[in-house]
Design an enzyme around this catalytic site. Structure first.
Site, PDB file in Angstrom:
ATOM      1  N   ASP A  80      -0.494 -47.009 -11.082  1.00 11.63           N
ATOM      2  CA  ASP A  80      -1.256 -45.924 -11.686  1.00 11.63           C
ATOM      3  C   ASP A  80      -2.570 -46.428 -12.256  1.00 11.63           C
ATOM      4  O   ASP A  80      -2.626 -47.473 -12.905  1.00 11.63           O
ATOM      5  CB  ASP A  80      -0.439 -45.249 -12.786  1.00 11.63           C
ATOM      6  CG  ASP A  80       0.702 -44.421 -12.236  1.00 11.63           C
ATOM      7  OD1 ASP A  80       0.432 -43.614 -11.323  1.00 11.63           O
ATOM      8  OD2 ASP A  80       1.841 -44.592 -12.686  1.00 11.63           O
ATOM      9  N   GLU A  94       4.847 -32.597  -8.796  1.00  6.92           N
ATOM     10  CA  GLU A  94       5.330 -33.935  -9.116  1.00  6.92           C
ATOM     11  C   GLU A  94       5.197 -34.131 -10.630  1.00  6.92           C
ATOM     12  O   GLU A  94       4.102 -33.997 -11.186  1.00  6.92           O
ATOM     13  CB  GLU A  94       4.482 -34.964  -8.370  1.00  6.92           C
ATOM     14  CG  GLU A  94       4.858 -36.398  -8.621  1.00  6.92           C
ATOM     15  CD  GLU A  94       3.920 -37.363  -7.888  1.00  6.92           C
ATOM     16  OE1 GLU A  94       3.904 -38.542  -8.279  1.00  6.92           O
ATOM     17  OE2 GLU A  94       3.212 -36.925  -6.953  1.00  6.92           O
TER      18      GLU A  94
END
Length: 285
Positions: free
Chosen positions: A60, A49
């Protein structure tokens, strides 16, 4: 058949689970990103990824947020991701054969045009895109374009996603479903939710898609815990943190930062690979 569908079919035949490290494109530079991906493949990773740095990242945690900021401060541009993909295909120091998918904000895709993004990403060798901020109510156009291009659209399901919404997300997803193991942001954790097994088991009854688990996997121990119930494991913050530490140490000592990061990530991926494989064998015994 898409690259990811082919990969997961092969893994299922082999009774293996996918190992997917996450790396931030351009942290600290594209050369290091390429070296790390090559090392991960050599150590047993099955797909990768590739995070597209964004000034306002979704979900995040601080480790990945910091990596995005480092890349942006160094002058990262979207074109760098496409150049990276093409370079990995041709293999300056060894071609990367495992599939790569981008983790990219929908705002970036929308800004350049959804058809154009898919066209450029596929031409650069990417097999799909994970789009964390794409609402299911707005996903149909991108989903159809991706299906037509044999380019997978991977979407996220969280512990707080309603079950009806999980089914709708699965209907518009291809490649695999990204199951977020914990409520909150990305980051390494030593303990995982007690209801995780039940939640994944229910979801598996709703879809034929492979289910990959991410968020919170800190190392071989947590990877081994999840391997028997997942089709794949996504390891992000633990990889990104090791890259940052290795490059910082190399810079302080005058060493080769790309080589240092690649060595550290390769060793870590090897440890994850071994833990995952041993856990699957033990569960099958």
């Amino acid at each position: 058949m898409s690259d990811l569908k082919r990969l997961f079919a092969t893994l299922a035949q082999q009774n293996r689970k996918a190992l997917m490290p996450f790396v931030t494109a351009g942290d600290p530079d594209i050369a290091t990103t390429a070296a790390v991906i090559q090392a991960a493949q050599a150590a047993g990773a099955d797909l990768c990824e590739v995070g597209v740095p964004y000034s306002d990242p979704i979900a995040d945690g601080p480790v990945i947020q910091a990596s995005y900021q480092r890349a942006l401060d160094a002058g990262f541009r979207l074109q760098n991701v496409f150049d990276l993909g093409r370079d990995l295909q041709t293999g300056g120091t060894g071609a990367v054969m495992m599939p790569r998918v981008t983790m990219v904000s929908y705002s970036i895709i929308y800004r350049i045009g959804i058809a154009k993004y898919v066209e450029r990403a596929k031409a650069a060798g990417y097999s799909g895109a994970i789009v964390p901020d794409l609402l299911v109510e707005e996903a149909a156009p991108l989903s159809q374009i991706c299906r037509d291009a044999d380019f997978d659209l991977i979407q996220l399901v969280t512990p707080t996603t309603t079950r009806d919404r999980q089914r709708r997300i699965a209907d518009l997803t291809t490649g695999f479903l990204y199951y977020v193991s914990v409520t909150g942001i990305t980051g390494e954790r030593t303990a995982l939710p007690t209801n995780l097994v039940d939640n994944v088991s229910w979801l598996r009854e709703q879809t034929d898609l492979p289910i990959c688990i991410g968020f919170g996997i800190s190392g071989p121990e947590t990877a081994a815990q999840l391997a028997p119930i997942a089709d794949g494991l996504i390891v992000g913050s633990a990889v990104v943190r090791r890259i940052a530490e290795a490059t910082r140490n190399a810079q302080q000592t005058g060493g080769d930062s790309a080589a240092a990061a690649a060595e550290v990530v390769g060793k870590f991926c090897g440890e994850l690979r071994q833990a995952i494989d041993e856990a699957v064998v033990h569960a099958s015994a």
